[in-house]
Design an enzyme around this catalytic site. Structure first.
Site, short mmCIF file in Angstrom:
data_model
loop_
_atom_site.label_atom_id
_atom_site.label_comp_id
_atom_site.label_asym_id
_atom_site.label_seq_id
_atom_site.Cartn_x
_atom_site.Cartn_y
_atom_site.Cartn_z
N ASP A 73 0.85 -1.18 0.00
CA ASP A 73 0.00 0.00 0.00
C ASP A 73 0.89 1.23 0.00
OD1 ASP A 73 -2.88 0.94 0.24
OD2 ASP A 73 -1.87 2.14 1.77
N THR A 74 0.59 2.19 -0.88
CA THR A 74 1.40 3.40 -1.00
C THR A 74 0.60 4.61 -0.53
OG1 THR A 74 2.65 2.44 -2.82
CG2 THR A 74 2.74 4.83 -2.60
#
Length: 191
Positions: A73-74
């Site tokens: 997840d960014t």
């Protein structure tokens, strides 16, 4: 050279993450599940990226019995504010105006799941944009439609090519996967 002894699943629809995994020389099966990406209040950006990545990994408990599952997840943060995926063109414009001429941080949380183990880590990259003109922002949003990108931009496309004056940290991390760190962590996880 590290070669995984177990089959890998990349749990991501991101074409950029899929491309980066291939560049690492890893063969993966891509498998997707809908996962609630909400998180508790009060977490730092690094904690948010790690929390959501681990939450995604937990959704693959069945697959993790026979495969190593990789989730990520960014998060893009500017002055402590999370810059998520823009809702529309006006939202993307507001975000890019905030990032213009300033530095922001990109955090990617990554989780590795196998059987009853989940290992989560993150990487941080600082990105600095030059001042953007209103015309450049409008062109970027109209032509590149960055509505599926945290922070309203993709470092690998036009805006990344013409606007970034400095990167401190991992370039692939900004694309959504800290490949150097993943390679190291995966080899240790499977040792």
């Amino acid at each position: 050279m590290f070669k995984p002894s177990l089959p890998l699943i990349l749990a991501s629809k991101s074409p950029r993450r899929q491309e980066l995994i291939k560049l690492m020389g890893l063969e993966v099966e891509v498998l997707l599940k809908d996962v609630d990406e909400s998180y508790p209040e009060g977490l730092s950006p690094a904690e948010i990226a790690s929390y959501i990545s681990a939450k995604k990994a937990e959704a693959f408990q069945t697959e993790a019995q026979t495969h190593v599952v990789i989730t990520a997840d960014t998060i893009v943060a500017f002055e402590g504010e999370i810059m998520g995926k823009p809702a529309d063109a006006a939202d993307a414009k507001a975000v890019l105006e905030k990032l213009s001429g300033k530095s922001h941080q990109v955090y990617t949380g990554v989780s590795l799941a196998y059987q009853d183990r989940i290992k989560t880590f993150y990487d941080l990259t600082e990105v600095t944009f030059r001042e953007l003109t209103a015309e450049e922002i409008a062109h970027y949003i109209t032509v590149y439609r960055p509505f599926d990108k945290a922070g309203s931009y993709g470092i690998q496309d036009w805006l990344g090519s013409i606007a970034i004056v400095q990167i401190i940290g991992s370039y692939p991390n900004v694309m959504g996967l800290p490949t150097e760190k993943l390679y190291k962590e995966l080899s240790e996880f499977l040792a």
